[in-house]
Design a protein around this motif. Structure first.
Motif, PDB file in Angstrom:
ATOM      1  N   TYR A  12      -2.543   6.733 -10.301  1.00  0.00           N
ATOM      2  CA  TYR A  12      -2.204   5.967 -11.497  1.00  0.00           C
ATOM      3  C   TYR A  12      -3.361   5.056 -11.911  1.00  0.00           C
ATOM      4  N   TYR A  69       0.685  -1.434  -2.623  1.00  0.00           N
ATOM      5  CA  TYR A  69       0.686  -0.591  -3.817  1.00  0.00           C
ATOM      6  C   TYR A  69      -0.122  -1.257  -4.929  1.00  0.00           C
ATOM      7  N   ASP A  86       3.290   2.226 -16.744  1.00  0.00           N
ATOM      8  CA  ASP A  86       4.039   3.376 -16.225  1.00  0.00           C
ATOM      9  C   ASP A  86       4.821   3.057 -14.959  1.00  0.00           C
ATOM     10  N   VAL A 111       0.018  13.421  -9.986  1.00  0.00           N
ATOM     11  CA  VAL A 111       0.181  13.222  -8.525  1.00  0.00           C
ATOM     12  C   VAL A 111       0.689  14.507  -7.890  1.00  0.00           C
ATOM     13  N   ARG A 112       1.734  15.050  -8.485  1.00  0.00           N
ATOM     14  CA  ARG A 112       2.390  16.240  -7.930  1.00  0.00           C
ATOM     15  C   ARG A 112       1.420  17.429  -7.884  1.00  0.00           C
ATOM     16  N   TYR A 153       3.003  10.959 -12.914  1.00  0.00           N
ATOM     17  CA  TYR A 153       3.577  11.549 -11.725  1.00  0.00           C
ATOM     18  C   TYR A 153       3.317  13.045 -11.646  1.00  0.00           C
ATOM     19  N   TYR A 176       1.367  13.751 -17.354  1.00  0.00           N
ATOM     20  CA  TYR A 176       1.703  12.318 -17.211  1.00  0.00           C
ATOM     21  C   TYR A 176       1.474  11.935 -15.759  1.00  0.00           C
ATOM     22  N   GLU A 201      -3.863  -1.194  -4.214  1.00  0.00           N
ATOM     23  CA  GLU A 201      -4.431   0.146  -4.382  1.00  0.00           C
ATOM     24  C   GLU A 201      -4.575   0.486  -5.860  1.00  0.00           C
ATOM     25  N   LEU A 202      -3.553   0.143  -6.625  1.00  0.00           N
ATOM     26  CA  LEU A 202      -3.576   0.402  -8.060  1.00  0.00           C
ATOM     27  C   LEU A 202      -4.729  -0.361  -8.713  1.00  0.00           C
ATOM     28  N   GLY A 243      -2.870   8.958  -2.662  1.00  0.00           N
ATOM     29  CA  GLY A 243      -1.907   7.876  -2.864  1.00  0.00           C
ATOM     30  C   GLY A 243      -1.465   7.808  -4.312  1.00  0.00           C
ATOM     31  N   ASP A 244      -0.162   7.580  -4.496  1.00  0.00           N
ATOM     32  CA  ASP A 244       0.380   7.488  -5.857  1.00  0.00           C
ATOM     33  C   ASP A 244      -0.367   6.451  -6.681  1.00  0.00           C
ATOM     34  N   ALA A 245      -0.510   5.266  -6.105  1.00  0.00           N
ATOM     35  CA  ALA A 245      -1.119   4.163  -6.847  1.00  0.00           C
ATOM     36  C   ALA A 245      -2.566   4.487  -7.200  1.00  0.00           C
ATOM     37  N   SER A 246      -3.266   5.199  -6.297  1.00  0.00           N
ATOM     38  CA  SER A 246      -4.663   5.560  -6.577  1.00  0.00           C
ATOM     39  C   SER A 246      -4.755   6.462  -7.796  1.00  0.00           C
ATOM     40  N   ARG A 270       7.537   5.920   0.855  1.00  0.00           N
ATOM     41  CA  ARG A 270       6.521   6.761   0.238  1.00  0.00           C
ATOM     42  C   ARG A 270       5.335   5.952  -0.276  1.00  0.00           C
ATOM     43  N   LEU A 271       5.603   4.776  -0.816  1.00  0.00           N
ATOM     44  CA  LEU A 271       4.553   4.020  -1.506  1.00  0.00           C
ATOM     45  C   LEU A 271       3.984   2.865  -0.701  1.00  0.00           C
ATOM     46  N   SER A 324      -8.281   1.040  -7.559  1.00  0.00           N
ATOM     47  CA  SER A 324      -8.603   2.352  -8.120  1.00  0.00           C
ATOM     48  C   SER A 324      -8.764   2.267  -9.636  1.00  0.00           C
ATOM     49  N   ARG A 364      -1.188  17.079  -5.170  1.00  0.00           N
ATOM     50  CA  ARG A 364      -0.592  17.364  -3.857  1.00  0.00           C
ATOM     51  C   ARG A 364      -0.446  18.868  -3.665  1.00  0.00           C
ATOM     52  N   GLU A 396      10.638   8.180 -10.759  1.00  0.00           N
ATOM     53  CA  GLU A 396      10.281   9.550 -10.353  1.00  0.00           C
ATOM     54  C   GLU A 396      10.290   9.678  -8.828  1.00  0.00           C
ATOM     55  N   HIS A 427       7.231   5.566 -12.907  1.00  0.00           N
ATOM     56  CA  HIS A 427       6.723   6.113 -11.652  1.00  0.00           C
ATOM     57  C   HIS A 427       7.733   5.908 -10.523  1.00  0.00           C
TER      58      HIS A 427
END
Lengths: 277, 111
Positions: free
Chosen positions: B47, A61, A35, B30-31, B27, B25, A64-65, B42-45, A54-55, A68, B34, A42, A39
Protein backbone atom coordinates in the motif's frame (compact mmCIF):
# COMPACT_ATOMS: atom_id res chain seq x y z
CA UNK A 1 -17.38 -13.07 11.08
CA UNK A 2 -20.04 -11.21 12.97
CA UNK A 3 -20.64 -7.88 11.23
CA UNK A 4 -20.57 -5.54 14.21
CA UNK A 5 -17.55 -7.33 15.69
CA UNK A 6 -15.76 -6.89 12.38
CA UNK A 7 -16.72 -3.21 12.18
CA UNK A 8 -15.49 -2.68 15.72
CA UNK A 9 -12.21 -4.36 15.04
CA UNK A 10 -11.66 -2.37 11.85
CA UNK A 11 -12.49 0.89 13.62
CA UNK A 12 -10.18 0.08 16.51
CA UNK A 13 -7.26 -0.90 14.27
CA UNK A 14 -7.76 2.05 11.93
CA UNK A 15 -7.89 4.48 14.85
CA UNK A 16 -4.57 3.15 16.16
CA UNK A 17 -2.94 3.50 12.74
CA UNK A 18 -4.40 7.00 12.35
CA UNK A 19 -2.99 8.00 15.74
CA UNK A 20 0.47 6.90 14.61
CA UNK A 21 0.26 9.39 11.72
CA UNK A 22 -0.68 12.32 13.93
CA UNK A 23 2.59 14.13 13.19
CA UNK A 24 2.22 14.02 9.39
CA UNK A 25 0.95 16.95 7.34
CA UNK A 26 -2.69 16.62 6.31
CA UNK A 27 -2.09 15.71 2.66
CA UNK A 28 0.33 12.89 3.40
CA UNK A 29 -1.88 11.56 6.17
CA UNK A 30 -5.03 11.52 4.05
CA UNK A 31 -3.14 9.79 1.25
CA UNK A 32 -1.95 7.03 3.51
CA UNK A 33 -5.28 6.53 5.24
CA UNK A 34 -7.39 6.66 2.10
CA UNK A 35 -7.57 2.90 1.50
CA UNK A 36 -7.05 1.79 5.08
CA UNK A 37 -10.58 0.76 6.03
CA UNK A 38 -11.10 -0.97 2.68
CA UNK A 39 -7.87 -2.84 3.11
CA UNK A 40 -8.77 -3.95 6.64
CA UNK A 41 -12.18 -5.12 5.44
CA UNK A 42 -10.57 -7.16 2.66
CA UNK A 43 -8.13 -8.79 5.06
CA UNK A 44 -10.86 -9.59 7.56
CA UNK A 45 -13.13 -11.09 4.95
CA UNK A 46 -10.28 -13.23 3.62
CA UNK A 47 -8.71 -14.44 6.85
CA UNK A 48 -11.67 -14.14 9.22
CA UNK A 49 -9.20 -13.98 12.09
CA UNK A 50 -7.93 -11.05 14.07
CA UNK A 51 -6.28 -8.35 11.98
CA UNK A 52 -3.09 -8.50 14.04
CA UNK A 53 -2.50 -12.07 12.97
CA UNK A 54 -1.98 -11.07 9.38
CA UNK A 55 -0.93 -7.43 9.65
CA UNK A 56 0.87 -7.29 12.98
CA UNK A 57 0.17 -4.60 15.59
CA UNK A 58 -1.24 -1.28 14.27
CA UNK A 59 1.95 0.57 15.21
CA UNK A 60 4.09 -1.77 13.12
CA UNK A 61 1.61 -1.54 10.27
CA UNK A 62 1.72 2.25 10.41
CA UNK A 63 5.53 2.33 10.46
CA UNK A 64 5.76 -0.04 7.51
CA UNK A 65 3.21 1.94 5.53
CA UNK A 66 5.00 5.17 6.31
CA UNK A 67 8.50 4.00 5.41
CA UNK A 68 7.45 2.26 2.21
CA UNK A 69 5.60 5.41 1.21
CA UNK A 70 8.91 7.25 1.55
CA UNK A 71 7.85 9.42 4.48
CA UNK A 72 10.13 10.21 7.42
CA UNK A 73 9.86 7.98 10.49
CA UNK A 74 7.58 8.96 13.29
CA UNK A 75 8.72 11.78 15.53
CA UNK A 76 7.11 13.74 18.29
CA UNK A 77 9.19 16.85 17.77
CA UNK A 78 7.25 19.93 18.82
CA UNK A 79 7.28 23.04 16.70
CA UNK A 80 9.88 25.59 17.72
CA UNK A 81 13.39 26.75 16.99
CA UNK A 82 15.89 24.12 15.81
CA UNK A 83 17.87 24.48 19.04
CA UNK A 84 14.79 23.97 21.15
CA UNK A 85 13.74 21.04 19.02
CA UNK A 86 17.19 19.47 19.39
CA UNK A 87 17.13 19.97 23.15
CA UNK A 88 13.67 18.44 23.31
CA UNK A 89 14.83 15.55 21.17
CA UNK A 90 17.87 14.88 23.36
CA UNK A 91 15.73 15.13 26.49
CA UNK A 92 13.18 12.75 25.06
CA UNK A 93 15.83 10.29 23.92
CA UNK A 94 17.59 10.25 27.26
CA UNK A 95 14.30 9.98 29.09
CA UNK A 96 13.38 6.98 26.99
CA UNK A 97 16.84 5.48 27.55
CA UNK A 98 16.52 5.89 31.31
CA UNK A 99 13.07 4.36 31.28
CA UNK A 100 14.27 1.41 29.21
CA UNK A 101 17.22 0.94 31.51
CA UNK A 102 15.00 1.01 34.59
CA UNK A 103 12.72 -1.58 33.06
CA UNK A 104 15.72 -3.79 32.32
CA UNK A 105 17.02 -3.33 35.85
CA UNK A 106 13.73 -4.40 37.39
CA UNK A 107 14.88 -7.98 38.16
CA UNK A 108 17.97 -6.58 39.88
CA UNK A 109 15.68 -4.48 42.06
CA UNK A 110 13.65 -7.56 42.97
CA UNK A 111 16.82 -9.26 44.20
CA UNK A 112 17.96 -6.17 46.11
CA UNK A 113 14.48 -5.75 47.61
CA UNK A 114 14.54 -9.24 49.13
CA UNK A 115 17.94 -8.63 50.67
CA UNK A 116 17.11 -5.14 51.92
CA UNK A 117 13.92 -6.40 53.53
CA UNK A 118 15.87 -8.88 55.69
CA UNK A 119 18.31 -6.13 56.57
CA UNK A 120 15.42 -3.81 57.43
CA UNK A 121 13.77 -6.31 59.77
CA UNK A 122 17.17 -6.94 61.33
CA UNK A 123 17.80 -3.27 61.90
CA UNK A 124 14.37 -2.82 63.47
CA UNK A 125 15.05 -5.71 65.84
CA UNK A 126 18.43 -4.29 66.75
CA UNK A 127 16.82 -0.96 67.57
CA UNK A 128 13.84 -2.24 69.52
CA UNK A 129 15.54 -5.17 71.22
CA UNK A 130 19.20 -4.31 71.79
CA UNK A 131 19.67 -7.68 73.44
CA UNK A 132 19.07 -9.40 70.09
CA UNK A 133 22.52 -8.25 69.06
CA UNK A 134 23.82 -5.87 66.41
CA UNK A 135 22.95 -5.89 62.76
CA UNK A 136 25.58 -7.76 60.85
CA UNK A 137 26.58 -6.28 57.55
CA UNK A 138 26.70 -7.23 54.72
CA UNK A 139 25.32 -10.62 55.76
CA UNK A 140 22.62 -10.18 58.40
CA UNK A 141 22.41 -12.68 61.24
CA UNK A 142 19.09 -14.27 62.15
CA UNK A 143 18.82 -15.41 65.79
CA UNK A 144 22.53 -14.77 65.99
CA UNK A 145 23.36 -17.12 63.13
CA UNK A 146 24.73 -15.84 59.87
CA UNK A 147 24.08 -19.21 58.21
CA UNK A 148 20.43 -18.73 59.08
CA UNK A 149 20.77 -15.18 57.82
CA UNK A 150 22.00 -16.45 54.47
CA UNK A 151 19.05 -18.82 54.20
CA UNK A 152 16.62 -16.04 55.11
CA UNK A 153 18.14 -13.73 52.51
CA UNK A 154 17.89 -16.47 49.88
CA UNK A 155 14.25 -17.11 50.76
CA UNK A 156 13.40 -13.39 50.79
CA UNK A 157 15.10 -12.85 47.43
CA UNK A 158 13.23 -15.80 45.92
CA UNK A 159 9.92 -14.49 47.28
CA UNK A 160 10.63 -10.96 46.08
CA UNK A 161 11.51 -12.16 42.58
CA UNK A 162 8.42 -14.36 42.46
CA UNK A 163 6.30 -11.39 43.52
CA UNK A 164 7.98 -9.18 40.92
CA UNK A 165 7.29 -11.63 38.15
CA UNK A 166 3.61 -11.73 39.01
CA UNK A 167 1.50 -8.86 37.82
CA UNK A 168 -0.61 -7.08 40.38
CA UNK A 169 -4.19 -7.97 39.59
CA UNK A 170 -6.00 -5.23 41.48
CA UNK A 171 -5.50 -1.51 41.94
CA UNK A 172 -5.12 -2.05 45.68
CA UNK A 173 -2.42 -4.65 45.09
CA UNK A 174 -0.58 -2.29 42.80
CA UNK A 175 -0.74 0.55 45.35
CA UNK A 176 0.42 -1.73 48.17
CA UNK A 177 3.34 -2.85 46.08
CA UNK A 178 4.28 0.72 45.24
CA UNK A 179 4.19 1.76 48.91
CA UNK A 180 6.27 -1.29 49.88
CA UNK A 181 8.83 -0.54 47.20
CA UNK A 182 9.08 3.07 48.32
CA UNK A 183 9.55 2.04 51.95
CA UNK A 184 12.32 -0.41 51.09
CA UNK A 185 13.97 2.16 48.81
CA UNK A 186 13.81 4.80 51.56
CA UNK A 187 15.43 2.34 53.93
CA UNK A 188 18.15 1.61 51.38
CA UNK A 189 18.92 5.33 51.14
CA UNK A 190 19.02 5.65 54.95
CA UNK A 191 21.36 2.67 54.99
CA UNK A 192 23.70 4.26 52.45
CA UNK A 193 23.74 7.51 54.40
CA UNK A 194 24.50 5.58 57.55
CA UNK A 195 27.36 3.75 55.87
CA UNK A 196 28.64 7.07 54.58
CA UNK A 197 28.90 8.39 58.16
CA UNK A 198 31.64 5.91 59.00
CA UNK A 199 29.58 4.04 61.55
CA UNK A 200 29.39 6.91 64.01
CA UNK A 201 28.13 5.52 67.28
CA UNK A 202 25.28 7.99 67.70
CA UNK A 203 23.28 7.05 64.63
CA UNK A 204 24.66 3.72 63.65
CA UNK A 205 22.15 1.07 62.72
CA UNK A 206 24.82 -1.24 61.50
CA UNK A 207 27.94 -2.62 62.94
CA UNK A 208 30.66 -4.18 60.87
CA UNK A 209 31.45 -7.75 61.69
CA UNK A 210 34.17 -8.04 64.28
CA UNK A 211 37.09 -10.01 62.90
CA UNK A 212 38.43 -12.78 65.14
CA UNK A 213 42.05 -11.91 64.49
CA UNK A 214 41.72 -8.37 65.86
CA UNK A 215 39.45 -9.20 68.77
CA UNK A 216 39.23 -12.38 70.74
CA UNK A 217 35.71 -13.84 70.41
CA UNK A 218 33.42 -12.90 73.23
CA UNK A 219 35.66 -10.32 74.83
CA UNK A 220 34.63 -6.72 75.39
CA UNK A 221 37.23 -4.40 74.03
CA UNK A 222 37.84 -0.80 74.82
CA UNK A 223 38.95 1.40 71.93
CA UNK A 224 42.60 1.12 71.15
CA UNK A 225 43.61 -1.46 73.72
CA UNK A 226 44.36 -4.50 71.61
CA UNK A 227 45.57 -2.72 68.54
CA UNK A 228 48.48 -0.92 70.09
CA UNK A 229 50.77 -3.93 70.62
CA UNK A 230 50.10 -5.16 67.09
CA UNK A 231 51.46 -1.99 65.62
CA UNK A 232 54.67 -2.13 67.58
CA UNK A 233 55.22 -5.72 66.55
CA UNK A 234 55.16 -4.80 62.88
CA UNK A 235 58.40 -4.10 61.01
CA UNK A 236 59.28 -0.38 60.97
CA UNK A 237 58.87 -0.04 57.19
CA UNK A 238 55.21 -0.96 57.17
CA UNK A 239 54.43 0.75 60.41
CA UNK A 240 53.81 4.19 58.95
CA UNK A 241 51.40 2.87 56.38
CA UNK A 242 49.52 0.51 58.63
CA UNK A 243 49.11 2.95 61.45
CA UNK A 244 46.52 4.83 59.46
CA UNK A 245 44.49 1.68 58.95
CA UNK A 246 44.80 0.95 62.59
CA UNK A 247 43.27 4.29 63.42
CA UNK A 248 40.30 3.47 61.23
CA UNK A 249 39.88 0.07 62.76
CA UNK A 250 40.21 1.52 66.23
CA UNK A 251 37.36 3.93 65.67
CA UNK A 252 35.40 1.13 64.14
CA UNK A 253 36.04 -0.98 67.16
CA UNK A 254 35.08 1.92 69.37
CA UNK A 255 31.71 2.20 67.72
CA UNK A 256 31.45 -1.56 67.84
CA UNK A 257 31.96 -1.59 71.52
CA UNK A 258 29.50 1.19 72.16
CA UNK A 259 26.77 -0.12 69.92
CA UNK A 260 27.39 -3.72 70.77
CA UNK A 261 26.50 -3.23 74.37
CA UNK A 262 25.37 0.28 75.10
CA UNK A 263 23.49 -0.84 78.17
CA UNK A 264 25.72 -3.63 79.39
CA UNK A 265 28.86 -1.52 79.59
CA UNK A 266 27.24 0.57 82.28
CA UNK A 267 25.04 -1.92 84.02
CA UNK A 268 27.39 -4.90 83.99
CA UNK A 269 30.69 -3.11 83.89
CA UNK A 270 32.38 -5.79 85.93
CA UNK A 271 30.92 -8.91 84.40
CA UNK A 272 33.27 -11.47 82.97
CA UNK A 273 33.83 -11.35 79.19
CA UNK A 274 32.14 -14.70 78.58
CA UNK A 275 28.83 -13.61 80.08
CA UNK A 276 28.41 -10.67 77.72
CA UNK A 277 27.05 -11.18 74.29
CA UNK B 1 18.38 -15.64 3.36
CA UNK B 2 15.88 -13.12 4.64
CA UNK B 3 13.59 -12.36 1.74
CA UNK B 4 11.93 -9.41 3.46
CA UNK B 5 15.18 -7.46 3.13
CA UNK B 6 15.47 -8.38 -0.54
CA UNK B 7 11.84 -7.45 -1.13
CA UNK B 8 12.43 -3.94 0.16
CA UNK B 9 14.78 -3.26 -2.70
CA UNK B 10 12.68 -4.74 -5.48
CA UNK B 11 9.13 -4.05 -4.38
CA UNK B 12 8.89 -1.01 -6.65
CA UNK B 13 9.67 -3.07 -9.75
CA UNK B 14 7.39 -5.88 -8.61
CA UNK B 15 4.47 -3.53 -8.06
CA UNK B 16 5.08 -1.76 -11.37
CA UNK B 17 5.19 -5.11 -13.15
CA UNK B 18 1.94 -6.30 -11.58
CA UNK B 19 0.11 -3.07 -12.40
CA UNK B 20 1.50 -2.98 -15.95
CA UNK B 21 0.03 -6.42 -16.50
CA UNK B 22 -3.43 -5.23 -15.43
CA UNK B 23 -4.82 -2.27 -13.48
CA UNK B 24 -5.45 -3.10 -9.85
CA UNK B 25 -6.58 -1.78 -6.47
CA UNK B 26 -4.47 -2.12 -3.35
CA UNK B 27 -5.51 -5.48 -2.07
CA UNK B 28 -5.66 -6.90 -5.57
CA UNK B 29 -1.98 -5.98 -6.05
CA UNK B 30 -1.10 -7.65 -2.72
CA UNK B 31 -2.93 -10.80 -3.76
CA UNK B 32 -1.29 -10.95 -7.18
CA UNK B 33 2.20 -10.43 -5.77
CA UNK B 34 1.58 -13.31 -3.36
CA UNK B 35 0.25 -15.51 -6.13
CA UNK B 36 3.36 -14.73 -8.16
CA UNK B 37 5.49 -16.24 -5.38
CA UNK B 38 6.33 -13.23 -3.21
CA UNK B 39 4.54 -14.67 -0.17
CA UNK B 40 6.48 -12.62 2.35
CA UNK B 41 5.34 -9.29 0.97
CA UNK B 42 3.80 -7.10 3.66
CA UNK B 43 0.38 -5.59 3.08
CA UNK B 44 1.42 -2.19 4.38
CA UNK B 45 4.55 -2.19 2.20
CA UNK B 46 2.49 -2.71 -0.93
CA UNK B 47 0.00 0.00 0.00
CA UNK B 48 2.85 2.36 0.86
CA UNK B 49 4.68 1.61 -2.37
CA UNK B 50 1.53 2.24 -4.43
CA UNK B 51 1.06 5.50 -2.59
CA UNK B 52 4.66 6.59 -3.21
CA UNK B 53 4.62 5.66 -6.91
CA UNK B 54 1.33 7.53 -7.25
CA UNK B 55 2.70 10.61 -5.44
CA UNK B 56 5.84 10.41 -7.59
CA UNK B 57 3.72 10.59 -10.75
CA UNK B 58 4.33 7.04 -11.98
CA UNK B 59 0.76 5.85 -11.48
CA UNK B 60 -2.65 7.29 -12.14
CA UNK B 61 -5.75 6.28 -10.27
CA UNK B 62 -9.47 6.06 -10.80
CA UNK B 63 -12.35 4.95 -8.62
CA UNK B 64 -14.56 2.05 -9.62
CA UNK B 65 -17.91 1.75 -7.86
CA UNK B 66 -18.69 -1.78 -6.78
CA UNK B 67 -22.13 -3.17 -6.00
CA UNK B 68 -21.41 -5.35 -2.98
CA UNK B 69 -18.64 -3.38 -1.31
CA UNK B 70 -17.02 0.01 -1.16
CA UNK B 71 -15.73 1.94 -4.13
CA UNK B 72 -12.28 0.82 -5.09
CA UNK B 73 -9.34 2.95 -6.09
CA UNK B 74 -7.63 1.38 -9.09
CA UNK B 75 -4.10 2.20 -10.11
CA UNK B 76 -2.73 2.09 -13.64
CA UNK B 77 0.67 2.80 -15.17
CA UNK B 78 1.20 6.06 -17.03
CA UNK B 79 4.08 6.85 -19.39
CA UNK B 80 6.43 7.81 -16.58
CA UNK B 81 5.57 4.56 -14.81
CA UNK B 82 6.17 2.50 -17.93
CA UNK B 83 9.56 4.22 -18.45
CA UNK B 84 10.47 3.54 -14.83
CA UNK B 85 9.51 -0.12 -15.22
CA UNK B 86 11.70 -0.51 -18.32
CA UNK B 87 14.60 1.19 -16.57
CA UNK B 88 14.18 -0.82 -13.38
CA UNK B 89 13.87 -4.10 -15.26
CA UNK B 90 17.15 -3.35 -17.02
CA UNK B 91 18.89 -2.66 -13.71
CA UNK B 92 17.40 -5.80 -12.19
CA UNK B 93 18.56 -8.01 -15.06
CA UNK B 94 22.15 -6.79 -15.01
CA UNK B 95 22.18 -7.12 -11.23
CA UNK B 96 20.89 -10.70 -11.24
CA UNK B 97 23.27 -11.63 -14.05
CA UNK B 98 26.18 -10.40 -11.94
CA UNK B 99 24.88 -12.23 -8.90
CA UNK B 100 24.28 -15.44 -10.81
CA UNK B 101 27.77 -15.35 -12.29
CA UNK B 102 29.20 -14.75 -8.84
CA UNK B 103 27.30 -17.62 -7.29
CA UNK B 104 28.11 -19.96 -10.17
CA UNK B 105 31.83 -19.23 -9.89
CA UNK B 106 31.64 -19.78 -6.17
CA UNK B 107 29.65 -23.00 -6.62
CA UNK B 108 32.27 -24.38 -9.04
CA UNK B 109 34.98 -24.06 -6.46
CA UNK B 110 32.99 -25.51 -3.61
CA UNK B 111 33.47 -29.25 -2.98
Amino acid sequence: VNDTVATDEIARYAAAVRAAFADLPGGDREGLLEDLEDHLREVLSETGGPLEERLGPPDAYADELRSSAGLPPRSAAPPGSPGLRLAWHVLQRSGRAVRDLLVELRPAWWVARGYLLVLLVNALFARLLPSSGPVRFPLPAVFGSQALGLLTVAAAVAASVALGRRRATSAVGRRLRRVGNLAVAAFAIALLLDLGRNYTPSSSLLVPEVRPQTVAPGSTVLPGTTTQPRVSSLPPTTQARTSSTVVVSTTTLGSTATTLAPATSEAHGTTTPTSTR
Amino acid sequence: MDTTQLLKGVLDVAVLAVVSERDGYGYDVVRRLRAAGLEDVGDASVYGTLRRLYAGGHLTSYVVPSEEGPHRKYYSLNDAGRALLVESAKTWRSFTEAMNALLQADGGEAP
